[in-house]
Design a protein around this motif. Sequence first.
Motif, PDB file in Angstrom:
ATOM      1  N   GLY A 264       0.823  -1.204   0.000  1.00 42.08           N
ATOM      2  CA  GLY A 264       0.000   0.000   0.000  1.00 42.08           C
ATOM      3  C   GLY A 264       0.860   1.258   0.000  1.00 42.08           C
ATOM      4  N   PHE A 265       1.922   1.247   0.819  1.00 44.63           N
ATOM      5  CA  PHE A 265       2.884   2.347   0.863  1.00 44.63           C
ATOM      6  C   PHE A 265       4.117   1.865   1.615  1.00 44.63           C
ATOM      7  CE2 PHE A 265       0.006   2.756   4.476  1.00 44.63           C
ATOM      8  CZ  PHE A 265       0.848   3.039   5.552  1.00 44.63           C
ATOM      9  N   HIS A 266       5.119   2.699   1.698  1.00 42.06           N
ATOM     10  CA  HIS A 266       6.327   2.377   2.452  1.00 42.06           C
ATOM     11  C   HIS A 266       6.521   3.409   3.565  1.00 42.06           C
ATOM     12  CE1 HIS A 266       7.290   0.195  -1.299  1.00 42.06           C
ATOM     13  NE2 HIS A 266       8.077  -0.560  -0.540  1.00 42.06           N
ATOM     14  N   GLU A 267       7.001   2.946   4.711  1.00 40.71           N
ATOM     15  CA  GLU A 267       7.398   3.887   5.751  1.00 40.71           C
ATOM     16  C   GLU A 267       8.864   4.244   5.552  1.00 40.71           C
ATOM     17  OE1 GLU A 267       7.676   4.545  10.601  1.00 40.71           O
ATOM     18  OE2 GLU A 267       6.740   2.719   9.811  1.00 40.71           O
ATOM     19  N   ALA A 268       9.156   5.548   5.521  1.00 45.10           N
ATOM     20  CA  ALA A 268      10.522   6.018   5.335  1.00 45.10           C
ATOM     21  C   ALA A 268      11.214   6.105   6.695  1.00 45.10           C
ATOM     22  CB  ALA A 268      10.518   7.385   4.653  1.00 45.10           C
ATOM     23  N   LEU A 269      12.257   5.314   6.867  1.00 38.96           N
ATOM     24  CA  LEU A 269      13.017   5.285   8.110  1.00 38.96           C
ATOM     25  C   LEU A 269      14.413   5.846   7.874  1.00 38.96           C
ATOM     26  CD1 LEU A 269      11.945   1.710   9.235  1.00 38.96           C
ATOM     27  CD2 LEU A 269      10.998   3.897  10.015  1.00 38.96           C
ATOM     28  N   VAL A 270      15.009   6.369   8.926  1.00 37.74           N
ATOM     29  CA  VAL A 270      16.321   7.002   8.801  1.00 37.74           C
ATOM     30  C   VAL A 270      17.418   5.946   8.923  1.00 37.74           C
ATOM     31  CG1 VAL A 270      16.377   7.542  11.271  1.00 37.74           C
ATOM     32  CG2 VAL A 270      17.827   8.809   9.702  1.00 37.74           C
ATOM     33  N   ARG A 271      18.447   6.094   8.102  1.00 36.62           N
ATOM     34  CA  ARG A 271      19.637   5.250   8.179  1.00 36.62           C
ATOM     35  C   ARG A 271      20.874   6.132   8.048  1.00 36.62           C
ATOM     36  NH1 ARG A 271      16.424   2.268   9.760  1.00 36.62           N
ATOM     37  NH2 ARG A 271      16.002   0.096   9.225  1.00 36.62           N
ATOM     38  N   MET A 272      21.879   5.837   8.851  1.00 36.07           N
ATOM     39  CA  MET A 272      23.106   6.618   8.807  1.00 36.07           C
ATOM     40  C   MET A 272      24.281   5.719   8.469  1.00 36.07           C
ATOM     41  SD  MET A 272      24.675   9.343  11.563  1.00 36.07           S
ATOM     42  CE  MET A 272      25.116   8.186  12.852  1.00 36.07           C
ATOM     43  N   ALA A 273      24.952   6.013   7.359  1.00 35.70           N
ATOM     44  CA  ALA A 273      26.134   5.244   6.982  1.00 35.70           C
ATOM     45  C   ALA A 273      27.265   5.594   7.942  1.00 35.70           C
ATOM     46  CB  ALA A 273      26.537   5.581   5.551  1.00 35.70           C
ATOM     47  N   PRO A 274      28.002   4.602   8.412  1.00 39.45           N
ATOM     48  CA  PRO A 274      29.079   4.897   9.375  1.00 39.45           C
ATOM     49  C   PRO A 274      30.248   5.594   8.707  1.00 39.45           C
ATOM     50  CG  PRO A 274      29.134   2.589   8.747  1.00 39.45           C
ATOM     51  CD  PRO A 274      27.907   3.173   8.103  1.00 39.45           C
ATOM     52  N   MET A 275      31.003   6.327   9.501  1.00 36.37           N
ATOM     53  CA  MET A 275      32.264   6.882   9.031  1.00 36.37           C
ATOM     54  C   MET A 275      33.260   5.729   8.886  1.00 36.37           C
ATOM     55  SD  MET A 275      32.595  10.290  11.409  1.00 36.37           S
ATOM     56  CE  MET A 275      34.173  10.721  10.631  1.00 36.37           C
ATOM     57  N   PRO A 276      34.333   5.928   8.121  1.00 45.34           N
ATOM     58  CA  PRO A 276      35.356   4.879   8.028  1.00 45.34           C
ATOM     59  C   PRO A 276      35.816   4.453   9.423  1.00 45.34           C
ATOM     60  CG  PRO A 276      35.790   6.616   6.444  1.00 45.34           C
ATOM     61  CD  PRO A 276      34.645   7.099   7.292  1.00 45.34           C
ATOM     62  N   ASN A 277      35.814   3.172   9.663  1.00 40.37           N
ATOM     63  CA  ASN A 277      36.210   2.590  10.949  1.00 40.37           C
ATOM     64  C   ASN A 277      35.274   3.003  12.092  1.00 40.37           C
ATOM     65  OD1 ASN A 277      38.518   1.431   9.702  1.00 40.37           O
ATOM     66  ND2 ASN A 277      39.614   3.370   9.955  1.00 40.37           N
ATOM     67  N   GLY A 278      34.088   3.520  11.745  1.00 43.86           N
ATOM     68  CA  GLY A 278      33.141   3.942  12.767  1.00 43.86           C
ATOM     69  C   GLY A 278      32.104   2.877  13.033  1.00 43.86           C
ATOM     70  N   ALA A 279      31.455   2.986  14.193  1.00 40.65           N
ATOM     71  CA  ALA A 279      30.414   2.031  14.555  1.00 40.65           C
ATOM     72  C   ALA A 279      29.130   2.358  13.807  1.00 40.65           C
ATOM     73  CB  ALA A 279      30.175   2.070  16.062  1.00 40.65           C
ATOM     74  N   ARG A 280      28.396   1.333  13.426  1.00 32.98           N
ATOM     75  CA  ARG A 280      27.117   1.536  12.750  1.00 32.98           C
ATOM     76  C   ARG A 280      26.024   1.763  13.795  1.00 32.98           C
ATOM     77  NH1 ARG A 280      25.216   0.532   7.774  1.00 32.98           N
ATOM     78  NH2 ARG A 280      27.173  -0.468   7.166  1.00 32.98           N
ATOM     79  N   ARG A 281      25.180   2.770  13.547  1.00 37.55           N
ATOM     80  CA  ARG A 281      24.086   3.075  14.463  1.00 37.55           C
ATOM     81  C   ARG A 281      22.765   2.710  13.802  1.00 37.55           C
ATOM     82  NH1 ARG A 281      25.575   6.234  18.747  1.00 37.55           N
ATOM     83  NH2 ARG A 281      27.594   7.278  18.595  1.00 37.55           N
ATOM     84  N   HIS A 282      21.891   2.032  14.533  1.00 40.11           N
ATOM     85  CA  HIS A 282      20.599   1.699  13.947  1.00 40.11           C
ATOM     86  C   HIS A 282      19.642   2.876  14.114  1.00 40.11           C
ATOM     87  CE1 HIS A 282      18.739   1.043  17.867  1.00 40.11           C
ATOM     88  NE2 HIS A 282      19.713   0.206  18.188  1.00 40.11           N
TER      89      HIS A 282
END
Length: 443
Positions: free
Chosen positions: A226-244
């Motif tokens: 029916g539609f999509h929910e737009a959620l935020v994603r942040m690409a990590p910096m080099p050697n950085g931790a990924r945040r959900h």
Amino acid sequence: MGRRKEQAASADQAGDSTSTGDPDGPPGLSSRGTLMARIAGRLRARQAGDWCVLLVGIDHLGRMNDAFGFEVVDQVVEAVAVLLRRHIGADDLIARFSGSKFAILSTGCTGAEAARQRGEAICASIRAARVETSAGRMPVSVTVGGIAAPEIPAKLSGLISGLGEALDIAKRRARGSVHLYQRDRARERQRRANQKTAEEIVRAIWDGRIGLALQPVVETGTRQIGFHEALVRMAPMPNGARRHAGQIVDSAERLGLMGVLDRHILGLATKALRRDAALTLSVNVSPSSIADFDWLRQFGREVGPDIGPRLILELTESVVLHDLSAVRTFVTEARATGARVAIDDFGAGATSFRNLRGLGVDMVKIDGSFIINMMRSSDDRAFVRALIELARQLGLKTVAEWVRSERTAKALQEAGCDYIQGALTGLALPYAGPCGGAVQPEG
């Protein structure tokens, strides 16, 4: 470099000189700059802990202003300044710190107990006074936060932050009381971590590392999207931790960055809608943005009848409870573009269906905490069915969140739920658009 040294030397001299007063403040006070320079000089010189700093806040000055006006408030401030000067020695400094606050640098004050006694003496003296104003004799009280050795931070920024924290604690405990700052290493580590996170989020926005991930919301019976929910994603910096996503949003809310994050996501969503005519998106709007002029102006500029009908704005139920009037205005302006409005996490708060009907929203998303347990809890099943039935009576579409099993999906279909969303029908995936390439902000 020589010029900088000269300026630093001048600042040091100013910090050690006798104050000439603040021409814009009550008579006999130092300027805030002079006071801060003197404190900074003591911090640099690592002077012994025979001094303290007190932050004195006049209680209920805002209420006084509402009741009697600026003139009376100014008279009260000047009277408090005169009273405070009676409590400082020849080598002490007092300055107007902000609208309702004074800061005092007190020398010859050894240890926390001496600082507390000075603060309590100030509170008692002003409480006993009766301040004469053009509106008559006025009772006035003050609350005091302070810092004394050995808790004095090494940096001026830390000292100012600690003073504000101590005064806030004193006000929460009891107006007219005194509280002295105490170092909390865990709290200081958290503050540094917050600062790092805030810098990381802002840098990620400017670097274009925050993008959209889309989670499908499907029709319960046909499983068509029916539609999509737009959620935020942040690409990590080099050697950085990924945040959900949850970490990013929680951090942004805690650090006062939801406004800039909401505007960034709105920009990405409107760009995606223009690139992909087959796309319909729902976008979350935080409580701080529904009455934010910058967000509303951006929405008016970027959302028109061409994409409005393919945009759903999600407000949490807590927003409705907080400011019904602001939400009503928001919904009216959103629907004027053809956009729809959904109430997210519905059922977790206490929004009545009468409010929903008055707001004119289009959809409710049932809080996932009820959905995930409904096959194990007869109470949750009954509650979900009741929500769906009432929503249908009001002509509202319903979405069930956190659907993980076919058994749950079948129960929701039987109850008449319009859409489902969750691990069963697909998790959020990064959006690249119909032509490939991540959607990034303009400019």
